[in-house]
Design a protein around this motif. Structure first.
Motif, mmCIF file in Angstrom:
data_model
loop_
_atom_site.group_PDB
_atom_site.id
_atom_site.type_symbol
_atom_site.label_atom_id
_atom_site.label_comp_id
_atom_site.label_asym_id
_atom_site.label_seq_id
_atom_site.Cartn_x
_atom_site.Cartn_y
_atom_site.Cartn_z
ATOM 1 N N GLN B 4 0.832 -1.216 0.000
ATOM 2 C CA GLN B 4 0.000 0.000 0.000
ATOM 3 C C GLN B 4 0.860 1.257 0.000
ATOM 4 O O GLN B 4 0.548 2.240 -0.678
ATOM 5 C CB GLN B 4 -0.925 -0.001 1.229
ATOM 6 C CG GLN B 4 -1.956 -1.115 1.226
ATOM 7 C CD GLN B 4 -2.862 -1.069 0.000
ATOM 8 O OE1 GLN B 4 -3.225 0.006 -0.474
ATOM 9 N NE2 GLN B 4 -3.197 -2.223 -0.521
ATOM 10 N N LYS B 7 2.316 1.739 -3.435
ATOM 11 C CA LYS B 7 1.334 2.200 -4.434
ATOM 12 C C LYS B 7 1.354 3.713 -4.572
ATOM 13 O O LYS B 7 1.379 4.270 -5.659
ATOM 14 C CB LYS B 7 -0.062 1.744 -3.998
ATOM 15 C CG LYS B 7 -0.684 0.685 -4.859
ATOM 16 C CD LYS B 7 -2.096 0.426 -4.396
ATOM 17 C CE LYS B 7 -2.723 -0.686 -5.189
ATOM 18 N NZ LYS B 7 -4.036 -1.046 -4.704
ATOM 19 N N THR B 42 2.746 -3.583 -13.274
ATOM 20 C CA THR B 42 2.421 -2.543 -12.290
ATOM 21 C C THR B 42 2.360 -1.186 -12.983
ATOM 22 O O THR B 42 1.526 -0.345 -12.632
ATOM 23 C CB THR B 42 3.484 -2.495 -11.184
ATOM 24 O OG1 THR B 42 3.691 -3.798 -10.681
ATOM 25 C CG2 THR B 42 3.057 -1.570 -10.052
#
Lengths: 275, 103
Positions: B4, B7, B42
């Protein structure tokens, strides 16, 4: 896995995306692939860096927030695994199942056809007292119905020597047997003569080699000619021996077949029924 | 690094890679990789999201007989970097707190 296989697998797993999004994803990876090739990487290394196409597709699908195409509710044929160990195991399993099923069907069909043929033969023989031609399997099932409806019986085949035929054979041998016997003796004599001639030629050629070597010291051209003659003798001898062996094999086969035919004639086949 | 946490950083990293000049997919990955781990799968959703947010624009240019897609940062993208740098100052305080209390 090749680039094509990787791309195909990716495309299968993102089939629910809109077409323009699928095209965008495929262009993205195609461009990356070309750039990596340009930088000197090999196809296998690039595929390894890209990773499992199913995982890649999962990421793309989870990151897409637009409307997906309707799910058809079943796994499309194109989504069947086509690469990797799983695909190979699946293909091997399908192939084995198909072979087993085909073998089972073939055996069942042969057994059924054999049973129908025997019943038809027996039914026709019983009706007319003579052996009628066996109908093809497609109409054979009709004949047992036309014959008396019987409960299934066990068919037993056997061979019993016939007295009359044995007597006939004995008479033939006594009065006319000398004809085939003479022919056989003549043929075998000729074959063995050829064989003996072949041995003689080979041995003569080998033996004559010794003086040929001695002749080398006195007259070389004569010795060479002698060598050539010896080689020709040996070669011819070997050829004759080979021909003899071939004829012997042929003769044995013919003799076996003749004896088998005589034996079958002397002991005809009999079919009996047992409940 | 935590997924997280990563990200949020990746988006800023991609924008930073495009700050000085336009770039393309493979180059973005190679520019960012020394600092943070990023894969092709990604990067794709990040670029897509940035394009949707109008932080980047794209154009296609011919390169060695094939077409290559180039990404260029927009004013919105530059603003986004500035906002992230401000967030980093605040993040620094949180980092100090965690570091101090965590040991």
């Amino acid at each position: 896995m090749t680039k094509y296989e990787w791309e195909s697998e990716l495309k299968k797993n993102i089939h629910r995306l809109p077409d323009e999004e699928i095209a965008r994803v495929m262009d993205y990876y195609a461009e990356l692939f070309d750039d990596k090739i340009e930088s000197g990487l090999r196809e296998n290394d690039i595929i390894a860096e890209f990773g499992n196409p199913v995982d890649v597709a999962d990421k793309i699908m989870s990151g897409f927030d637009g409307d997906l195409k309707a799910d058809r509710g079943f796994m499309p044929v194109t989504a069947v695994p086509t690469f990797g160990d799983r695909a190979e195991r699946e293909s091997e399993r399908i192939r084995r199942d198909a072979e087993r099923e085909a073998e089972r069907v073939r055996r069942d069909a042969e057994a059924e056809a054999d049973r129908i043929r025997r019943e038809a033969e027996n039914a026709v023989r019983k009706k007319g007292g003579f052996t009628a031609p066996v109908p093809p399997p497609v109409i054979a099932p009709v004949l047992p119905i036309m014959a008396s409806p019987t409960s299934p019986r066990r068919v037993v085949e056997s061979r019993t020597p016939s007295g009359g035929r044995i007597a006939g054979l004995v008479l033939f041998i006594l009065f006319l047997g000398w004809i085939p016997l003479t022919v056989a003796v003549l043929l075998w004599s000729a074959v063995f003569s050829v064989g003996i001639g072949g041995f003689a030629a080979s041995i003569a050629g080998i033996v004559a080699l010794v003086p040929s070597f001695i002749m080398l010291f006195t007259s070389v051209p004569v010795a060479l000619v002698q060598f050539a003659c010896c080689a020709a003798c040996i070669g011819a001898g070997i050829l004759l021996i080979v021909i003899t062996v071939k004829f012997c094999k042929l003769g044995i086969i013919i003799t076996k077949k003749m004896c088998g035919a005589i034996s079958k004639w002397v002991s005809p086949k009999r079919v009996t029924y047992e409940n | 690094m935590d997924v997280q946490l990563k990200k949020g950083l990746l988006e800023a990293c991609v924008l930073a890679a495009l700050k000085r000049e336009e770039s393309y997919g493979y180059k973005i990955i190679t520019d960012i990789s020394p600092y943070i781990e990023i894969s092709e799968s990604t990067l794709y959703p990040i670029l897509k999201r940035l394009e949707t947010m109008s932080c980047v624009t794209t154009r296609t240019k011919e390169h060695n007989g094939r077409l290559r897609k180039y990404y260029m940062i927009t004013e919105a993208g530059k603003q986004r970097i500035r906002e992230f740098i401000l967030d980093l100052d605040e993040l620094g305080k949180v980092y100090d707190f965690i570091y101090r209390e965590g040991i």
